[in-house]
Design an enzyme around this catalytic site. Structure first.
Site, PDB file in Angstrom:
ATOM      1  N   ARG A   1      -7.324  -1.480   4.842  1.00  0.00           N
ATOM      2  CA  ARG A   1      -6.085  -1.798   4.460  1.00  0.00           C
ATOM      3  C   ARG A   1      -5.804  -3.326   5.338  1.00  0.00           C
ATOM      4  O   ARG A   1      -6.219  -3.627   6.220  1.00  0.00           O
ATOM      5  CB  ARG A   1      -4.935  -0.876   4.957  1.00  0.00           C
ATOM      6  CG  ARG A   1      -5.098   0.598   4.157  1.00  0.00           C
ATOM      7  CD  ARG A   1      -4.036   1.488   4.628  1.00  0.00           C
ATOM      8  NE  ARG A   1      -2.866   1.113   4.097  1.00  0.00           N
ATOM      9  CZ  ARG A   1      -1.813   1.614   4.698  1.00  0.00           C
ATOM     10  NH1 ARG A   1      -1.753   2.587   5.290  1.00  0.00           N
ATOM     11  NH2 ARG A   1      -0.529   1.183   4.261  1.00  0.00           N
TER      12      ARG A   1
ATOM     13  N   ASP B   1       7.243   4.323  -1.121  1.00  0.00           N
ATOM     14  CA  ASP B   1       6.285   5.290  -0.723  1.00  0.00           C
ATOM     15  C   ASP B   1       6.370   6.452  -1.883  1.00  0.00           C
ATOM     16  O   ASP B   1       5.560   7.495  -1.923  1.00  0.00           O
ATOM     17  CB  ASP B   1       6.583   5.845   0.555  1.00  0.00           C
ATOM     18  CG  ASP B   1       6.324   4.951   1.447  1.00  0.00           C
ATOM     19  OD1 ASP B   1       5.280   4.186   1.325  1.00  0.00           O
ATOM     20  OD2 ASP B   1       6.928   4.992   2.643  1.00  0.00           O
TER      21      ASP B   1
END
Ligand code: S3P
Length: 426
Positions: A122, A316
């Site tokens: 990431r 999310d």
């Protein structure tokens, strides 16, 4: 690797609570560690990510004690952490790695942060760049782009950091570094993101400066007062129950005591726009956050267009939102959501790959997707890709597939919602 079988079933009529908010739990631990004295946290989320933060602050010399349902954190004050004897393992948790990096940049000792194979791919340049600019040594693998990260800082200089991605983690990392800097540190966000850091620091006595919606500052040398913290339920976890109610005819679910911070409730606004019967009722406040109940009833949904302004407050929830869109009438188009590619998995590709297994017709773009809803879905063997929210979203979708579904790698849910499958299957 655990595999869960979900069967389509009867109406879900329930009132329940979900685990403590993940973002707030991480911050509660870190900010309590930075406070001048003992803080008491209740309702702390017990998932693996938050456990990683607890492990890291303990490795940095902060002692914690469990007393019944509460956790006591013996704060060491801003700048008071001590050098860890080993690598700091952030496991799967981006929030742990990014926020902690901001704090560690303000310390003169060496820290090395690593994580699991998902976290190590990431993007981390987004935090290392400003921390370096503030005067810290901040290095990462592959030309400072990925973890493992190396930090050695000290007294930093305040700066104005213009962020090119809307990320609460980057904003928080820079503000936390700013607490250890000379002068005032400002961050400018392209779009307003979740503001737990600002609310919680204010509630602990830090003066948080704000100019408009997207320019936030803190002044170095500010101290944090210890606090009694009550972590409200996680709206991102509540979203799975809301989706379950929307998908199964006759359902009605109430989720009690959830953070209703408007920077987090975008998903509920989106499903309302699709025709979902949703009610948010504020009942009180905790740690500067509005808290209340969410009630959702089964509804026939219609596809909508979601643009970039709506992305941060629902960031999310796109796996479960995508699952819902696949059952809605008509097309749902999401754009301006390139950040989904940098979550626990590339949530544009993994979601599309999985939904297609059940017969969903969809296209993907660099920054989003188009889902053609309403096709009859077929039983599928889904895979979590090690992504907690993808696992839970696909499991919930199985409730609406005649013949159900399987989710391989279902244990990923433990990252944010231990006990989810047991509760869903009960
Ligand atoms: C979080 C911020 C968001 C979110 C993540 C938690 C936080 O990430 O996706 O689950 O606690 O600040 P970004 O800052 O990368 O958008």
């Amino acid at each position: 690797m655990s595999r869960i079988e979900i069967k389509s079933g009867g109406a879900i009529v329930r009132t329940l609570r979900v685990p403590g908010d993940k973002s707030i739990s991480h911050r509660a631990l870190m900010f309590a560690a930075l406070a001048d004295g003992d803080s008491v946290i209740s309702g702390l989320q017990q998932g693996l990510d938050v456990g990683a933060t607890r492990g890291c602050i303990e490795a940095l010399g902060v002692s914690t004690e469990t007393q019944g349902d509460e956790l006591i954190v013996h704060g060491v004050g801003v700048g008071g952490l001590s050098e860890p004897g080993d690598l700091l393992d952030c496991m799967n948790s981006g929030t742990t790695m990014r926020l902690l990096s901001g704090i560690l940049a303000g310390h003169g000792f060496l820290s090395v942060l690593t994580g699991d194979r998902h976290l190590r791919i990431r993007p981390m340049a987004r935090i290392l760049d400003p921390l370096r600019e503030m005067g810290a040594l901040a290095l990462g693998r592959d030309e400072d782009r990925f973890a493992p990260l190396i930090l050695r800082g000290g007294t930093l200089r305040g700066l104005t950091w213009k962020m090119n991605v809307a990320s609460a983690q980057v904003k928080s990392a820079v503000l936390l570094a700013g607490l250890h800097a000379r002068g005032t540190t400002w961050v400018e966000e392209p779009k307003a993101t979740r503001d737990h850091t600002e609310r919680m620091l204010s509630s602990m006595g830090v003066e948080v400066l704000k100019e408009g919606e997207c320019r936030i500052g803190v002044t170095g040398g500010s101290r944090l007062s210890p606090a009694e913290m009550t972590v409200p339920g996680d709206p991102s976890s509540a979203a799975f129950w809301a989706a379950a109610a929307l998908l199964v005819p006759g359902s009605r679910v109430t989720i009690k005591n959830v953070s209703l911070n408007p920077t987090r409730t975008g998903f509920f606004r989106l499903i309302e726009r699709m025709g979902g019967a949703v009610e948010l009722t504020t009942t009180g406040e905790a740690m500067g956050e509005p808290v209340g109940d969410i009630t959702v009833e089964y509804s026939q949904l219609t596809g909508i267009e979601v643009g970039e302004d709506e992305v941060p407050s629902a960031i999310d929830e796109f796996p479960v939102f995508g699952a819902l869109a696949s059952m809605a009438k008509g097309e749902t188009v999401i754009t301006g959501a390139e950040e989904l590619r940098h979550k626990e998995s590339d949530r544009i590709d993994t979601l599309a790959g999985e939904l297609r297994k059940a017969g969903v017709v969809m296209e993907t773009f660099a920054d989003g997707m188009k889902i053609s809803g309403g096709a009859k879905l077929s039983p599928a063997r889904f895979e979590s890709h090690g992504d907690h929210r993808l696992a839970m979203a696909l499991g919930v979708l199985g409730l609406a597939i005649e013949g159900g579904c399987e989710v391989a790698g279902a244990e990923a849910a433990d990252v944010s919602y231990p006990g989810f499958w047991k509760e869903l299957l009960s």
